[in-house]
Design an enzyme around this catalytic site. Structure first.
Site, PDB file in Angstrom:
ATOM      1  N   CYS A   1      31.994  -0.488  13.372  1.00  0.00           N
ATOM      2  CA  CYS A   1      33.435  -0.477  13.625  1.00  0.00           C
ATOM      3  C   CYS A   1      33.900  -1.897  13.936  1.00  0.00           C
ATOM      4  O   CYS A   1      33.312  -2.579  14.779  1.00  0.00           O
ATOM      5  CB  CYS A   1      33.722   0.458  14.803  1.00  0.00           C
ATOM      6  SG  CYS A   1      35.430   0.405  15.385  1.00  0.00           S
TER       7      CYS A   1
ATOM      8  N   CYS B   1      35.113  -1.830  18.061  1.00  0.00           N
ATOM      9  CA  CYS B   1      34.174  -1.679  19.192  1.00  0.00           C
ATOM     10  C   CYS B   1      32.717  -1.910  18.795  1.00  0.00           C
ATOM     11  O   CYS B   1      31.843  -1.884  19.664  1.00  0.00           O
ATOM     12  CB  CYS B   1      34.340  -0.311  19.831  1.00  0.00           C
ATOM     13  SG  CYS B   1      33.615   1.051  18.895  1.00  0.00           S
TER      14      CYS B   1
ATOM     15  N   CYS C   1      36.481   6.176  14.382  1.00  0.00           N
ATOM     16  CA  CYS C   1      35.357   5.850  15.256  1.00  0.00           C
ATOM     17  C   CYS C   1      35.446   6.708  16.513  1.00  0.00           C
ATOM     18  O   CYS C   1      36.489   6.759  17.157  1.00  0.00           O
ATOM     19  CB  CYS C   1      35.425   4.370  15.600  1.00  0.00           C
ATOM     20  SG  CYS C   1      34.278   3.858  16.893  1.00  0.00           S
TER      21      CYS C   1
ATOM     22  N   CYS D   1      36.106   4.159  19.991  1.00  0.00           N
ATOM     23  CA  CYS D   1      37.386   3.493  20.288  1.00  0.00           C
ATOM     24  C   CYS D   1      38.565   4.227  19.666  1.00  0.00           C
ATOM     25  O   CYS D   1      39.718   3.892  19.944  1.00  0.00           O
ATOM     26  CB  CYS D   1      37.361   2.046  19.796  1.00  0.00           C
ATOM     27  SG  CYS D   1      37.413   1.875  18.011  1.00  0.00           S
TER      28      CYS D   1
ATOM     29  N   CYS E   1      35.985   7.451   2.357  1.00  0.00           N
ATOM     30  CA  CYS E   1      36.721   6.349   1.734  1.00  0.00           C
ATOM     31  C   CYS E   1      37.269   5.462   2.841  1.00  0.00           C
ATOM     32  O   CYS E   1      38.168   5.857   3.573  1.00  0.00           O
ATOM     33  CB  CYS E   1      37.846   6.949   0.890  1.00  0.00           C
ATOM     34  SG  CYS E   1      38.792   5.733  -0.022  1.00  0.00           S
TER      35      CYS E   1
HETATM   36 ZN   LIG Z   1      35.171   1.771  17.279  1.00  0.00          ZN
END
Ligand SMILES: [Zn+2]
Length: 178
Positions: free
Chosen positions: A87, A90, A135, A138, A158
C-alpha cells in the site's frame, strides 16, 4: 497447512530440490515474508488528511477520494519482476508478484490478494454496481475487483498503480507506517 510457511520451512531445511516446480510457482518464490502480526492489521483511525503529504496529491486523491488514474499511466502496469506490492500509504503488503498478470486494461492487475490484507465494499459511483476494495489497515482505496480474471480464482483485482509501491524481492519491505 499454510503453503507459504511450508515452502519457507523446506527452504530453511534445504529441501528445495524435492519440491515440484508447480508448487514453487504458486508460492512466494523468494524474498519477503508476508506474515504480519494480527495486531498490525487492525484498522488505523486516521483522518484522511494525515496521509496527504506522505503520499502526494495524485496518490492521495486515489487512495482517499476513490479517484481512478488514467489507463496505461502507471509504470507498474508493465512491471513483472519478483517482489511485493505494498500500500502506497501505510506500506501493508497487498499483492505478490506471483499473482500479477497482463489484463490488457492498462491497470496493474492481479488474480489474487494477500489473504486478510484487503477488504471490499459495494460501490455505486457508476450506474452499475462494482466492488471496491481497499487496504484493510489504512482504508486507502486501491481499485475494483471483477469476475473476469484468469484461473485459479477467476478474479481480476484491477489496481491503481499510484496506490501501490513495488518492492523488489531483493530489497527489504518498508516498515509499516501510520
Ligand atoms: Zn494501507
Amino acid at each position: 497447512m499454510d503453503r507459504r510457511r511450508f515452502v519457507g520451512g523446506l527452504l530453511a531445511t534445504g529441501g528445495l530440490a524435492m519440491l515440484p516446480s508447480a508448487m514453487l510457482m504458486a508460492g512466494q518464490r523468494k524474498g519477503h515474508s508476508l506474515s504480519v502480526p494480527a495486531a498490525e492489521l487492525e484498522r488505523l483511525q486516521r483522518d484522511p488528511e494525515f496521509w496527504r503529504d506522505l503520499v502526494g496529491e495524485d496518490a492521495w486523491r486515489i487512495l482517499f477520494q476513490e479517484r481512478t488514474e488514467p489507463a496505461f499511466s502507471s509504470p507498474l502496469d508493465a512491471q513483472y519482476a519478483d517482489g511485493t506490492y505494498v500500500c502506497a500509504a501505510c506500506h501493508l503488503p497487498l499483492f505478490s508478484s506471483d499473482t500479477k498478470y497482463d489484463s490488457g486494461t492498462g491497470w496493474p492487475s492481479f488474480y489474487d490478494v494477500i489473504d486478510g490484507h484487503i477488504d471490499t465494499k459495494p460501490d455505486f459511483l457508476l450506474i452499475f454496481r462494482r466492488t471496491e476494495y481497499h487496504c484493510i489497515r489504512c482504508g486507502g482505496h486501491q481499485g475494483h475487483v471483477f469476475e473476469d480474471g484468469p484461473e485459479p480464482t477467476g478474479k481480476r483485482w484491477c489496481n491503481n498503480g499510484l496506490a501501490l509501491r513495488f518492492v523488489s524481492a531483493e530489497k527489504p519491505l518498508p516498515a509499516l507506517r501510520g
